[in-house]
Scaffold this motif. Structure first.
Motif, PDB file in Angstrom:
ATOM      1  N   ASN A 189       0.741  -0.976   0.113  1.00 40.01           N
ATOM      2  CA  ASN A 189      -0.273  -0.064   0.056  1.00 40.01           C
ATOM      3  C   ASN A 189       0.565   1.052  -0.041  1.00 40.01           C
ATOM      4  O   ASN A 189       0.386   2.125  -0.196  1.00 40.01           O
ATOM      5  CB  ASN A 189      -1.280   0.037   1.543  1.00 40.01           C
ATOM      6  CG  ASN A 189      -0.162  -0.019   3.041  1.00 40.01           C
ATOM      7  OD1 ASN A 189       0.526  -0.901   2.946  1.00 40.01           O
ATOM      8  ND2 ASN A 189      -0.599   0.989   3.053  1.00 40.01           N
ATOM      9  N   CYS A 190       2.128   1.336   0.415  1.00 41.53           N
ATOM     10  CA  CYS A 190       3.190   1.938   0.796  1.00 41.53           C
ATOM     11  C   CYS A 190       3.616   2.579  -0.150  1.00 41.53           C
ATOM     12  O   CYS A 190       3.900   3.730  -1.145  1.00 41.53           O
ATOM     13  CB  CYS A 190       3.796   2.259   1.717  1.00 41.53           C
ATOM     14  SG  CYS A 190       3.630   2.058   3.484  1.00 41.53           S
ATOM     15  N   ARG A 191       3.593   0.957  -1.666  1.00 44.84           N
ATOM     16  CA  ARG A 191       4.609   1.920  -3.286  1.00 44.84           C
ATOM     17  C   ARG A 191       3.523   2.989  -3.372  1.00 44.84           C
ATOM     18  O   ARG A 191       3.358   3.212  -4.764  1.00 44.84           O
ATOM     19  CB  ARG A 191       4.265   0.094  -3.532  1.00 44.84           C
ATOM     20  CG  ARG A 191       5.903  -0.283  -3.118  1.00 44.84           C
ATOM     21  CD  ARG A 191       5.165  -1.926  -3.153  1.00 44.84           C
ATOM     22  NE  ARG A 191       6.788  -2.841  -2.956  1.00 44.84           N
ATOM     23  CZ  ARG A 191       6.521  -4.126  -2.817  1.00 44.84           C
ATOM     24  NH1 ARG A 191       6.015  -4.473  -3.684  1.00 44.84           N
ATOM     25  NH2 ARG A 191       7.454  -4.520  -1.787  1.00 44.84           N
ATOM     26  N   ARG A 192       2.207   2.335  -3.246  1.00 45.69           N
ATOM     27  CA  ARG A 192       0.785   2.980  -3.973  1.00 45.69           C
ATOM     28  C   ARG A 192       0.418   4.228  -3.965  1.00 45.69           C
ATOM     29  O   ARG A 192      -0.390   4.810  -4.035  1.00 45.69           O
ATOM     30  CB  ARG A 192      -0.621   2.468  -4.191  1.00 45.69           C
ATOM     31  CG  ARG A 192      -0.258   0.781  -4.948  1.00 45.69           C
ATOM     32  CD  ARG A 192      -1.647   0.352  -5.195  1.00 45.69           C
ATOM     33  NE  ARG A 192      -2.075   0.263  -4.360  1.00 45.69           N
ATOM     34  CZ  ARG A 192      -2.479  -1.228  -3.437  1.00 45.69           C
ATOM     35  NH1 ARG A 192      -1.697  -1.951  -3.298  1.00 45.69           N
ATOM     36  NH2 ARG A 192      -2.736  -1.190  -2.110  1.00 45.69           N
ATOM     37  N   CYS A 193       1.099   4.685  -2.875  1.00 48.23           N
ATOM     38  CA  CYS A 193       0.756   5.872  -1.969  1.00 48.23           C
ATOM     39  C   CYS A 193       1.128   7.171  -2.359  1.00 48.23           C
ATOM     40  O   CYS A 193       2.414   7.689  -2.601  1.00 48.23           O
ATOM     41  CB  CYS A 193       1.430   6.212  -0.180  1.00 48.23           C
ATOM     42  SG  CYS A 193       0.557   7.244   0.699  1.00 48.23           S
ATOM     43  N   LEU A 194      -0.088   8.433  -2.136  1.00 47.30           N
ATOM     44  CA  LEU A 194       0.837   9.574  -3.385  1.00 47.30           C
ATOM     45  C   LEU A 194       0.323  10.523  -2.052  1.00 47.30           C
ATOM     46  O   LEU A 194       0.614  12.081  -1.913  1.00 47.30           O
ATOM     47  CB  LEU A 194      -0.394   9.499  -4.485  1.00 47.30           C
ATOM     48  CG  LEU A 194      -0.483   9.006  -5.239  1.00 47.30           C
ATOM     49  CD1 LEU A 194      -1.438   9.126  -6.372  1.00 47.30           C
ATOM     50  CD2 LEU A 194       0.768   8.827  -6.019  1.00 47.30           C
ATOM     51  N   LYS A 263       5.471  10.162  -8.833  1.00 48.97           N
ATOM     52  CA  LYS A 263       5.158   9.024  -9.951  1.00 48.97           C
ATOM     53  C   LYS A 263       5.893   7.812 -10.051  1.00 48.97           C
ATOM     54  O   LYS A 263       5.343   7.056 -10.496  1.00 48.97           O
ATOM     55  CB  LYS A 263       6.759   9.514 -11.182  1.00 48.97           C
ATOM     56  CG  LYS A 263       6.624  10.284 -11.772  1.00 48.97           C
ATOM     57  CD  LYS A 263       7.760  10.814 -12.980  1.00 48.97           C
ATOM     58  CE  LYS A 263       7.074  11.741 -13.845  1.00 48.97           C
ATOM     59  NZ  LYS A 263       8.078  12.435 -14.238  1.00 48.97           N
ATOM     60  N   LEU A 264       6.554   7.053  -9.351  1.00 47.68           N
ATOM     61  CA  LEU A 264       6.898   5.517  -8.316  1.00 47.68           C
ATOM     62  C   LEU A 264       5.228   5.238  -8.203  1.00 47.68           C
ATOM     63  O   LEU A 264       5.131   4.403  -8.685  1.00 47.68           O
ATOM     64  CB  LEU A 264       7.754   5.764  -7.711  1.00 47.68           C
ATOM     65  CG  LEU A 264       8.262   4.668  -7.346  1.00 47.68           C
ATOM     66  CD1 LEU A 264       8.899   3.779  -8.086  1.00 47.68           C
ATOM     67  CD2 LEU A 264       9.010   4.368  -6.539  1.00 47.68           C
ATOM     68  N   GLY A 265       4.939   6.203  -6.935  1.00 48.08           N
ATOM     69  CA  GLY A 265       3.307   5.358  -7.124  1.00 48.08           C
ATOM     70  C   GLY A 265       2.639   5.292  -7.674  1.00 48.08           C
ATOM     71  O   GLY A 265       1.713   4.287  -7.849  1.00 48.08           O
ATOM     72  N   ALA A 266       2.177   6.525  -9.021  1.00 47.40           N
ATOM     73  CA  ALA A 266       1.323   5.964  -9.507  1.00 47.40           C
ATOM     74  C   ALA A 266       1.986   5.289 -10.911  1.00 47.40           C
ATOM     75  O   ALA A 266       0.884   4.538 -10.695  1.00 47.40           O
ATOM     76  CB  ALA A 266       1.662   8.000 -10.640  1.00 47.40           C
TER      77      ALA A 266
END
Ligand code: FAD
Ligand code: SF4
Ligand code: SF4
Ligand code: SF4
Length: 383
Positions: A189-194, A263-266
């Motif tokens: 979830n942290c990887r997808r977090c914005l 950008k990484l999250g996106a």
């Protein structure tokens, strides 16, 4: 005199605190000043327990005890919003100073919409957040990838894209990208977090953009509200905090790093959601079939209000004396929370059957956001 919109470098004037703190101790100094001057009755922060994998939420009323909360723990996956709602009466009877990551803050704001928390009584000191690591995964990762006994690690940090550990006999860093390619690293979830710079907090603090002689010794503070400006001004006037204008080059660097993280999250959202798109129902059906109905996912969710554990005999989702529950439990749960899921990951983190619950509710929320109005907290949030 600080004002909303100011961008500053800040650090504590207490050399003892500076030693213990992560990046100059501004956060702890601000909270200590708020407590000493009775702007707040208690401070909610995080302290290290047995070891670096043991992050404990605490409510502190004695300013002398605050030093033990200094420092960042990346292997702690707590949500302070539920701690405040469940154990501190949602700040309805006391004033709190609270350290918040983006998800802690979003949780508080959603709970406030449900009248579970009173934000008028809370000062929020936000910390930028690149992500956190599940403590169990951290132990396995340190053993497998670093070749180090996790019990010998006494410090960890995430810096310049690396997860770095200090242990008896040395230190070692490995790129977070490499760790994540191999199934370790930050929670999914942290990887997808914005929510990278928490600008809905009263002050947003972090190390991005601190350069020159202040690098590592000060925190970059963005003043986000009048309440934040007031606390900062008073702490500086009392000589508890020193500040200077942020270096223009540092401001530029901070903007670039934040942009790269977004950008990484996106990219991760695309990766995770694309895999689900064509088979969402089939995947949910298959994964949730192993649910043991412990209901931990609804207990700890900051946006779920319909638990059976609030003194009600009956709720739509859980019926007393009916175990296993109605198979519609999961659909009801997703219908109930997915319009406002904040992607904090608590449901998934605590699920004993390792069902990717946050992935499902986050995917559904983002899809709904694209189709309907109003978006999650549109008036206050950007994500
Ligand atoms: P201190 O005076 O040392 O105070 C730090 C405060 O953070 C303490 O109150 C402590 O209780 C609290 N805290 C520690 N761990 C947690 C936790 N897991 N959850 C909630 N609160 C906690 N800054 C960036 O610029 N970029 C990043 O990518 C980034 N990632 C971070 C990830 C995490 C999980 C955390 C906790 C912080 C992160 N920060 C990041 C913020 C940075 O590490 C410093 O906290 C910040 O610069 C303030 O430094 P300080 O010396 O003023 O804080
Ligand atoms: Fe940080 Fe976002 Fe993960 Fe919360 S969900 S710990 S704000 S990266
Ligand atoms: Fe957090 Fe899960 Fe609730 Fe979403 S559904 S807000 S990820 S606990
Ligand atoms: Fe089922 Fe997991 Fe929720 Fe427990 S936490 S009720 S096992 S989905």
């Amino acid at each position: 005199m600080a004002a909303k919109g100011d961008l500053l470098y800040a650090w504590t004037t207490d050399s003892g605190l500076a030693e213990k703190a992560e990046c100059g101790g501004a956060v702890t100094a601000l909270l200590r000043h708020a407590l000493e001057t009775k702007m707040v009755d208690a401070v909610v922060a995080v302290t290290k327990g047995y070891d670096i994998y043991d992050a404990i939420p605490v409510a502190i009323t004695d300013p002398k005890e605050l030093d033990k909360t200094a420092g960042s723990l990346h292997c702690g996956t707590l949500l302070l919003a539920t701690f405040i709602k469940n154990y501190l009466d949602g700040a309805k009877k006391m004033k709190l100073g609270v350290v918040v990551k983006g998800c802690d803050l979003m949780g508080l704001l959603e709970e406030a919409k449900r009248n579970d928390v009173d934000m008028k009584n809370i000062i929020t000191i936000g910390v930028n957040c690149g992500g956190s690591v599940n403590p169990g995964v951290a132990r396995k990762m340190i053993k497998a990838k670093y070749g180090v006994d996790p019990d010998t690690v006494h410090k960890e940090e995430i810096d310049k894209g690396q997860f770095i550990i200090e242990y008896e006999g040395g230190h070692k860093g490995i790129s977070v990208d490499e760790l994540e390619e191999e199934g370790f690293g930050r929670r999914t979830n942290c990887r997808r977090c914005l929510y990278k710079v928490p600008r809905q907090a009263d002050l947003a603090c972090g190390n991005w953009g601190v350069i020159g002689d202040k690098a590592g010794k000060a925190t970059f503070v963005e003043v986000c509200s009048e309440k934040g400006a007031d606390l900062l001004t008073k702490a500086v006037a009392a000589k508890k905090l020193a500040v200077e204008a942020a270096n223009p080059k540092g401001i530029e660097i901070r903007g670039k790093v934040e942009g790269a993280m977004l950008k990484l999250g996106a990219k991760w959202r695309k990766h995770d959601f694309t895999g689900l798109r064509d088979n969402l129902w089939e995947t949910i059906n298959k994964e949730t079939s192993r649910c043991v109905k412990c209901y931990s996912c609804i207990e700890k969710c900051p946006v779920c209000t319909a638990t059976a554990f609030k003194g009600r005999d009956e709720s739509l989702m859980v019926r007393r004396g009916k175990l296993p529950s109605d198979p519609m439990f999961h659909l009801r749960r997703f219908a109930h929370i997915s319009d406002s899921c904040i992607n904090c990951g608590q449901c998934e983190e605590l699920c004993p059957m390792e069902i990717p619950l946050a992935l499902f509710s986050h995917a559904i929320r983002v899809e709904a956001d694209n189709a309907f109005e109003p978006k999650l907290g549109k008036s206050v949030y950007t994500n």
